[in-house]
Write an enzyme that holds these catalytic residues in place. Structure first.
Site, mmCIF file in Angstrom:
data_model
loop_
_atom_site.group_PDB
_atom_site.id
_atom_site.type_symbol
_atom_site.label_atom_id
_atom_site.label_comp_id
_atom_site.label_asym_id
_atom_site.label_seq_id
_atom_site.Cartn_x
_atom_site.Cartn_y
_atom_site.Cartn_z
ATOM 1 N N SER A 1 26.460 33.040 -14.942
ATOM 2 C CA SER A 1 25.160 32.405 -15.130
ATOM 3 C C SER A 1 24.455 33.052 -16.339
ATOM 4 O O SER A 1 24.999 33.046 -17.445
ATOM 5 C CB SER A 1 24.337 32.523 -13.848
ATOM 6 O OG SER A 1 23.185 31.743 -13.913
ATOM 7 N N HIS A 7 26.774 26.074 -8.190
ATOM 8 C CA HIS A 7 26.577 27.159 -9.145
ATOM 9 C C HIS A 7 27.316 28.425 -8.739
ATOM 10 O O HIS A 7 27.678 29.236 -9.583
ATOM 11 C CB HIS A 7 25.076 27.448 -9.281
ATOM 12 C CG HIS A 7 24.751 28.418 -10.372
ATOM 13 N ND1 HIS A 7 25.152 28.253 -11.676
ATOM 14 C CD2 HIS A 7 24.052 29.582 -10.343
ATOM 15 C CE1 HIS A 7 24.715 29.259 -12.404
ATOM 16 N NE2 HIS A 7 24.049 30.083 -11.622
#
Length: 748
Positions: A603, A719
């Site tokens: 991320s 994610h």
């Protein structure tokens, strides 16, 4: 009600045209890959996946994946619980139940280590019955009438592991969903939030049913939804401007302190909070960068910048308290509960019935303080004592079990007759399996607070922890800042520069990287061995294991808001200089060398290691870059990126693009550079960062003729890159196996 920032905002507007004053977009030959579910694009993904799997998924990989899966599926793991009424609820995944079981048990069995679990919902069975790959994202219970059990809950279910959820009403007594035809709540899949107002009414912020959304693709409005009503006709209670990030509604149902709140989340680190009074919203008058939290009669404040009130200045990261009603009426009498210093920061807090627990970090090791708002029989307010529960170089967190519990069931010393002052204590370290303890706080007259503790569970050991030593070191960054990092290595580590070393970091959104036990890291990295080599006497020298390092760089929250703000926007390079300084320190100390040093991040951490790849290629032999931001020119137009402008800056503003482009890895690639081996991985269903920046980076590097770049995209998992344990084991194994292959070859 507590409102805090976490890295999980919006979904994002589509590409905008170039307007006067907007920075022009560079030529992007890979923009076609931004169609996430296009046939041609997914064909490219599958081709890349096949190439990477052919490289990585050998017999050694399969063995590693099974060993990691054994850790994740272990039935000896601690089943963490949350208490509602008399029941203790848990969500559990294992080999037999990859999507998971939502279940509950009583305290006596849980305490004794022999819980009798009542299965409330089998997510695997639900997915099979409904033909949807549901991922469980939690339950929100309705507060029952006094003396009644908790019965109804809103379950958040994601169809693909992304951030968008469908909320469905569930009856834990019948163990079934409440039929919408009979008035049961069933909200369409969307990003947003839901809160119970009463048994027949919800407060909803959602983008479903045509409700307006912000430029970040989050909800602009909050509505009141009655049982049997539809979202598109629900009464609108609250609305924010389109260019703000998102709207949020929440109801605090604490008896005697019932309040309804609305939050205008302006940007990631700015918000305005209002409370409903006599049918009108009354804004709580604080700067937008002061975080608020209410509990019963108290209102707490945590400023992100220095805050001056009535001539007194309070530093960023402090914690202050006021009487809720007095503050709303204009009073500004603030009590100081915590003041940060150069070594100590506040990470979180939790209320028991009578006490406030503060979870602190002191040079990234935990410290817990117990505050008593008013010591009986004295004039002493907010007296603090330190809880003796935190060994050095460990992460320990304390939080209330149930501040409203008066059953006495959880007492660990049998003295105070109430479990409302009970707390959980979760302790972990890099070489210490996690321990769950239950404690009880009690007043000892004028002498302060005493506590008793009982260990409830200890997680199993998955590697030989005694063979490893955890050390903390400090590197010196380019501007002279001391940057801490943790090193986990064999006790007999040889400082000859030949140790395969994995350096991990994050450095963003005020998120702290703290010590944590990982059986997967232990098995996949620490205990793994290079091939034996001939020693000076001709005898085979044993292979060596890996070194694992976690860097606590600026941009994170290890030293509070000032540590975070030091690497915002045009100061972003400070985070990358810090990480590079740790890498250089590892090399100069003889722990490793360029060809043995790899870095990994996901991320925002993917952006971090992407910058190591493009700005510091001479320091690393391999880079593992997961679910990353990489194209900082278009990140605001992709998935959730628009909401992160406060962290990185706005690339559509020419003056800001000038500094953003310096840390945009997609735009920093250069011909003629010897780049380290690179593995870029992502997930198709990631609706937070999205998969396209990873796709484009890999495509550009391959088109430049860089032979050592590999790409893999999981077709589900959100994610996190994985929605069940097998997917998680595969994801971790690919990254670990890639790094080991790249760094350990030929190491003696």
């Amino acid at each position: 009600m507590t409102t805090t920032a976490a890295e999980q905002p919006p979904a994002s507007s589509g590409p905008s045209g170039t307007n006067p004053g907007t920075a022009p977009e560079p030529v992007d030959e890979n923009i076609w890959l931004e169609d996430i579910y296009g046939e041609e694009q997914l064909a490219w993904v599958r081709e890349q996946n096949a190439r990477t799997e052919e490289l990585l998924e050998d017999a050694e990989y399969l063995e590693l994946e099974n060993r990691i899966l054994e850790v994740l599926d272990s039935t000896e793991r601690i089943a963490m619980v949350g208490k509602h009424g008399e029941w203790y609820y848990n969500f559990w995944k294992d080999r037999e139940h990859p999507k998971g079981l939502w279940r509950r048990t009583g305290w006596a069995g849980y305490r004794a280590g022999s819980p009798e679990w009542e299965i409330l919902l089998d997510i695997d069975a639900l997915a099979a019955a409904e033909g949807e790959e549901w991922v469980f994202h939690g339950a929100n219970f309705l507060r029952p009438d006094a003396g009644q059990p908790h019965r109804f809950a809103l379950l958040a279910l994601s169809p693909d592991g992304g951030d968008a959820n469908r909320y469905r009403e569930f009856d834990v007594e019948t163990r079934s969903f409440v039929d919408p035809a009979q008035g049961g709540f069933d909200l369409p899949t969307a990003k947003g939030n839901v809160s119970w107002l009463d048994a027949d009414t919800l407060l909803v912020a959602s983008t479903a049913a045509g409700l307006p959304r912000t430029s970040s693709s989050y909800a602009r409005t909050g509505v009141v939804l009655g049982r049997g009503d539809s979202l598109d006709s629900a009464e609108r209670l609250f609305e924010i401007p389109e260019d703000h990030m998102m709207a949020l509604l929440a109801h605090d149902s604490t008896p005697g302190f019932e309040r309804t709140f609305a939050v205008d989340w302006i940007s990631f680190f700015e918000k305005r909070t209002s409370v409903l009074r006599d049918g009108q919203w009354l804004e709580i008058d604080v700067p937008s960068d002061v975080n608020l939290s209410s509990h019963r009669e108290w209102l707490l404040f945590r400023p992100q910048r220095e805050w001056t009130v009535n001539g007194t200045s309070y530093p960023a990261g402090s914690l202050l308290a006021a009487d809720f009603e007095d503050f709303l009426a204009g009073g500004r009498e603030l009590s100081v509960l915590f003041t940060p210093d150069a070594h100590t920061s506040l990470q979180s807090w939790s209320w028991t019935r009578d006490f406030l627990l503060l979870n602190l970090l002191r040079d990234v090791s935990s410290e817990i303080r117990v505050l008593d708002p008013q010591r009986p029989g004295t004039d002493v307010a907010w007296a603090a004592s330190v809880l003796d529960a935190c060994p050095p170089l460990h992460d320990v967190n304390a939080y209330a079990v149930d501040d409203e519990d008066d059953s006495g069931d959880g007492d660990t010393d049998g003295t105070d007759g109430t479990a409302g002052n009970d707390f959980w204590l979760v302790a972990t370290g890099f070489a210490t399996p996690s321990t769950l303890t239950r404690g009880t706080l009690a007043r000892a007259g004028v002498d302060g607070v005493v506590s008793s503790h009982e260990v409830i569970r200890t997680a199993p050991s998955f590697f030989d922890e005694e063979a490893y030593e955890v050390q903390q070191h400090f590197a010196v960054s380019r501007d002279g800042t001391r940057v801490p990092y943790f090193q986990v290595a064999a006790r007999d580590l040889v400082l000859d520069g030949q140790n395969p070393t994995q350096l991990s970091g994050y450095g963003g959104f005020e998120i702290s990287r703290t010590p944590a036990y990982s059986g997967a890291v232990g098995r996949a990295w620490l205990e793994r061995r290079t091939e034996a080599a001939a020693g000076a006497d001709g005898e085979a020298a044993p292979g060596r294991g890996g070194v694992y390092v976690v860097a606590n760089i600026r941009g994170g929250g290890e030293y509070g808001p000032s540590w975070h703000r030091a690497a915002l926007q045009d100061q972003r390079h400070r985070a990358y200089e810090d990480f590079a300084a740790v890498a250089q320190d590892l090399i100069s100390r003889g722990v490793t060398s360029r060809q043995r040093l790899g870095c990994v991040g996901g991320s925002n951490g993917g952006l971090l290691v992407g910058n190591m790849l493009t700005q510091y290629p001479e320091l690393f032999g391999a880079v593992s870059c997961g679910v990353p931001l990489l194209d900082m020119r278009r990140y605001t137009k992709l998935s959730a990126g628009y909401s992160w402008i406060a962290e990185y800056g706005d690339p559509d503003v020419p003056e800001q693009w000038e500094f953003i482009r310096t840390f945009s890895p997609y735009h920093q690639l250069r011909d003629g550079v010897e780049y380290p081996e690179t593995f870029i991985w992502t997930a198709t269903s990631d609706d937070r960062v999205g998969p396209v920046q990873a796709r484009k980076m890999a495509a550009r590097m391959q088109a430049m003729g860089i032979p050592t770049v590999w790409f893999h995209e999981a077709l589900e998992g959100g994610h996190a890159g994985a929605s069940d344990n097998r997917q998680a084991a595969a994801l971790q194994s690919r990254s670990q196996h890639f790094l080991w292959r790249a760094l350990a070859g030929g190491a003696a």
